[in-house]
Design an enzyme around this catalytic site. Structure first.
Site, PDB file in Angstrom:
ATOM      1  N   HIS A 246       0.817  -1.214   0.000  1.00 13.66           N
ATOM      2  CA  HIS A 246       0.000   0.000   0.000  1.00 13.66           C
ATOM      3  C   HIS A 246       0.851   1.264   0.000  1.00 13.66           C
ATOM      4  O   HIS A 246       0.449   2.285   0.545  1.00 13.66           O
ATOM      5  CB  HIS A 246      -0.941   0.000   1.209  1.00 13.66           C
ATOM      6  CG  HIS A 246      -1.972  -1.073   1.160  1.00 13.66           C
ATOM      7  ND1 HIS A 246      -2.813  -1.344   2.221  1.00 13.66           N
ATOM      8  CD2 HIS A 246      -2.302  -1.959   0.197  1.00 13.66           C
ATOM      9  CE1 HIS A 246      -3.612  -2.354   1.903  1.00 13.66           C
ATOM     10  NE2 HIS A 246      -3.321  -2.737   0.682  1.00 13.66           N
ATOM     11  N   GLU A 276      -2.695  -6.242  -9.942  1.00  9.67           N
ATOM     12  CA  GLU A 276      -1.373  -6.021  -9.355  1.00  9.67           C
ATOM     13  C   GLU A 276      -0.381  -6.970 -10.026  1.00  9.67           C
ATOM     14  O   GLU A 276      -0.646  -8.166 -10.163  1.00  9.67           O
ATOM     15  CB  GLU A 276      -1.417  -6.258  -7.838  1.00  9.67           C
ATOM     16  CG  GLU A 276      -2.416  -5.339  -7.146  1.00  9.67           C
ATOM     17  CD  GLU A 276      -2.542  -5.589  -5.650  1.00  9.67           C
ATOM     18  OE1 GLU A 276      -1.754  -6.395  -5.116  1.00  9.67           O
ATOM     19  OE2 GLU A 276      -3.427  -4.984  -5.024  1.00  9.67           O
ATOM     20  N   GLU A 372      -3.531 -13.268  -4.319  1.00 10.46           N
ATOM     21  CA  GLU A 372      -2.508 -12.226  -4.382  1.00 10.46           C
ATOM     22  C   GLU A 372      -1.361 -12.486  -3.418  1.00 10.46           C
ATOM     23  O   GLU A 372      -1.175 -11.770  -2.432  1.00 10.46           O
ATOM     24  CB  GLU A 372      -3.122 -10.848  -4.130  1.00 10.46           C
ATOM     25  CG  GLU A 372      -4.017 -10.739  -2.895  1.00 10.46           C
ATOM     26  CD  GLU A 372      -4.551  -9.328  -2.714  1.00 10.46           C
ATOM     27  OE1 GLU A 372      -3.730  -8.378  -2.667  1.00 10.46           O
ATOM     28  OE2 GLU A 372      -5.777  -9.171  -2.643  1.00 10.46           O
TER      29      GLU A 372
END
Length: 418
Positions: A246, A276, A372
């Site tokens: 982040h 991503e 992820e």
């Protein structure tokens, strides 16, 4: 007599509440039947808990049941739901916009007297003939002082948490929701393509992020022409800045040999999706390539494990074993995936549907989850940086699973030469 701006001679004469039906109701993200389905689910929760009303105060709660996504700027907002009706309680600064963009009625409160918001909550129930003895609230997103004032506004009423039950309802997506999420994934892929095309030595992270954001915003506007365009963003990281998932874009300029992290987040009417990917500017060194391939191995296996009947914690446990075999378990930074829906970086989380070791939720049709995996290697060590891939999967009927992310991953696709 109704006091208006035309005949009021002092602030004391201005109304505490207003009804501002300005213009006409706009096109909502979902059908009326979809909102009735959602409210029907909430009313089942109310019946099970013997509640007279629910006062929702979170971004995601209000958005999910009404389609209105507020901007707080220090003010309170609510959606009051009874057995027969729903009404948003919104600030005068927004005028008629909340009514135009929401399903159900709307009450506007003004700033002219302290605690008009709580007076609006009282009026919402009084107008509907509801004497509330038991009121549902969202304790996972309700500040203590606000909770105390709601309790004071309804003396004698018990406030009971509905946040976990509402979260479980949101975990199962309808066909209409899944359609919006699929558009989001497609738009994320477009943002990724724009970013990949923009990558070059000397360009800064924030410039790349702007390029990806602009590409996605234009496509969101084209796909959803009658809705608000807001909140889409990109985290594009390079070098050591890839260590955290982040980390916001900086002014750092890309250098040859950099590890890169592409993170596209299109917001389609409050619904978050993500793309991503790990990339390299130029050929990665031997250790970096090895780490990247290990993370891709975990990612591929994770995609295979997501299916109806799988248990979140079991998926995490199996993927842990791959990292253990490579001595990288301690390099993990977060869970292996999570639910999608009404969420963003500042609101919403369906914590009951995360691929973590402490979650025993069973995957079922209608759920939408990511895979992820991420590992981070500390600065100064061979292969330093963060490695992360991210796909979104829709769990369907008859053991079907659809990967709605199409942007390629891995070294064979994402080494950018030049």
């Amino acid at each position: 007599m109704t006091i208006t701006a035309d005949n009021a001679s002092s602030i004391a004469e201005l109304e505490r509440l207003k009804v501002l039906h300005i213009g006409s109701k706009g096109k909502l993200t979902f059908s009326d039947a979809e909102f009735e389905r959602r409210l029907g689910g909430l009313r089942k929760i109310m019946a099970a808990k013997d509640l007279d009303a629910v006062i929702l105060t979170s971004y995601h709660g209000i958005k999910y049941y009404s389609d209105f996504l507020y901007t707080t700027f220090g003010r309170n907002y609510a959606l009051v739901v009874t057995a027969d009706d729903s009404v948003t309680v919104t600030a005068n600064i927004d005028a008629g916009m909340p009514w135009r963009t929401s399903y159900g009625e709307n009450i506007v409160y003004t700033d002219w007297r302290r605690d008009n918001f709580y007076f609006g909550l009282q009026e919402a129930l009084r107008q509907r003939g509801v004497k509330a003895n038991r009121i549902g609230v969202e304790d996972d997103f309700l500040p203590g002082l606000t909770r105390e004032k709601i309790a004071a506004a309804f003396p004698g009423a018990a406030l009971l948490d509905v946040s976990q039950d509402a979260m479980r309802q949101r975990m199962i997506k309808s066909a209409e929701e899944i359609e919006v999420i699929k558009h989001g994934a497609r738009i994320g892929d477009l943002g990724g393509e724009a970013i990949r095309n923009a990558i070059r030595e000397g360009i800064s992270e924030y410039e790349v992020a702007l390029i990806g954001t602009e590409a996605m915003v234009h496509e969101i506007a084209r796909t959803f022409p009658d809705r608000e365009v807001r909140d889409t963003w990109v985290w594009f990281q390079s070098g050591i800045n890839t260590d955290g998932a982040h980390n916001w874009a900086t002014t750092r300029k890309l250098q040859q040999g950099d590890i890169l992290s592409l993170n596209c987040f299109p917001m389609t009417s409050g619904y978050y999706t993500a793309l991503e990917r790990t990339l390299f500017l130029g050929q990665p060194d031997e250790r970096s390539l090895e780490l990247w391939n290990i993370n891709v191995e975990v990612h591929r296996r994770g995609l295979e494990l997501i299916k109806p009947g799988a248990v979140c914690k079991d998926i995490a446990a199996e993927l842990n074993e791959i990292y253990i075999s490579h001595g990288l378990l301690a390099n993990r930074t977060f869970g292996y995936g999570h639910s999608f829906g009404v969420l963003s970086h500042y609101y919403g989380r369906e914590a009951g549907l995360e691929l973590r070791e402490d979650i025993d939720t069973v995957l079922e049709p209608g759920m939408v989850v990511s895979m992820e995996p991420m590992i981070t290697v500390a600065d100064g060590l061979p292969g330093a940086g963060g490695y992360r891939e991210h796909d979104i999967l829709v769990i369907g009927e008859d053991n079907s699973v659809e990967n709605i992310t199409k942007f390629p991953f891995g070294p064979e696709h994402n080494i950018i030469e030049g």
